[in-house]
Design a protein around this motif. Sequence first.
Motif, short mmCIF file in Angstrom:
data_model
loop_
_atom_site.label_atom_id
_atom_site.label_comp_id
_atom_site.label_asym_id
_atom_site.label_seq_id
_atom_site.Cartn_x
_atom_site.Cartn_y
_atom_site.Cartn_z
N ALA A 28 10.86 2.29 3.04
CA ALA A 28 12.01 1.41 2.81
C ALA A 28 11.95 0.17 3.70
O ALA A 28 12.29 -0.92 3.27
N GLU A 36 7.11 -1.66 -3.70
CA GLU A 36 8.13 -1.55 -4.73
C GLU A 36 7.69 -2.33 -5.96
O GLU A 36 7.11 -3.40 -5.84
N GLU A 38 8.88 -3.62 -10.01
CA GLU A 38 9.94 -3.83 -10.99
C GLU A 38 9.38 -3.44 -12.35
O GLU A 38 8.29 -3.88 -12.72
N ASP A 48 3.27 6.50 -9.97
CA ASP A 48 4.45 5.79 -9.49
C ASP A 48 5.51 6.80 -9.06
O ASP A 48 5.72 7.81 -9.74
N LYS A 53 19.01 7.96 -6.66
CA LYS A 53 20.05 8.13 -5.65
C LYS A 53 20.68 9.52 -5.76
O LYS A 53 20.96 9.99 -6.86
N GLN A 108 16.22 8.89 -16.24
CA GLN A 108 16.93 7.71 -15.76
C GLN A 108 18.36 7.64 -16.31
O GLN A 108 19.25 7.07 -15.68
N TRP A 114 17.07 4.33 -8.08
CA TRP A 114 17.21 3.47 -6.91
C TRP A 114 16.07 2.47 -6.87
O TRP A 114 16.26 1.28 -6.80
N ARG A 115 14.83 2.98 -6.93
CA ARG A 115 13.66 2.11 -6.89
C ARG A 115 12.44 2.86 -7.38
O ARG A 115 12.42 4.08 -7.47
N LEU A 117 8.25 3.05 -6.58
CA LEU A 117 7.21 2.70 -5.62
C LEU A 117 5.84 3.00 -6.20
O LEU A 117 5.66 4.03 -6.85
#
Length: 172
Positions: A28, A36, A38, A48, A53, A108, A114-115, A117
């Motif tokens: 983080a 990270e 998109e 990945d 959360k 999802q 959240w993200r 990676l």
Amino acid sequence: MSFKCQSLISTQTLVGASSTIQFFFSEALMGQNFQEVELENYEPQPGDLFLFKLQTPKAQWCGAHVGVYCGQGEIIHFEGRTSNQNGVQTFLGYCEGVVCKQGHRALQRSRQLWRVLRRRGGVDPRVLESRVREAMDNDPPPYHPTSSNCVHFALNLLGMDSMSMDRNLTSD
């Protein structure tokens, strides 16, 4: 239970908790082993990490659940299940570990992303596929929130020792 056994359990719990915290802190804040990505206009790549959360009943953020994208629209993840309805057993000790493979879009929809990676240097999709198959075919280990959790499972699939997080997947 003997003092030696209690000490070993406490040490394993502390080391496991430390490695989980280390993962979130190093990624983080510094992006040490992952970057990270998109996904708005792109499809995820095998390996990945999807971080979802985790929220308390009062909708306060308290951590993340981690899954690994396998390819072909699927994410594999590890969680604990208990017959105890109030969840106290899950928080305080070991419970049944469950390995799940789900469509990433469905996952999802049921959890707040959240993200995402991506491992710096990538992963070998064949090695990952073999590890995923092995995880799906074998009995999962017991789940423990600090010493055997979704972070440890995900890093293990990527060939990374969750304690040092410095092994290279392609060297296996």
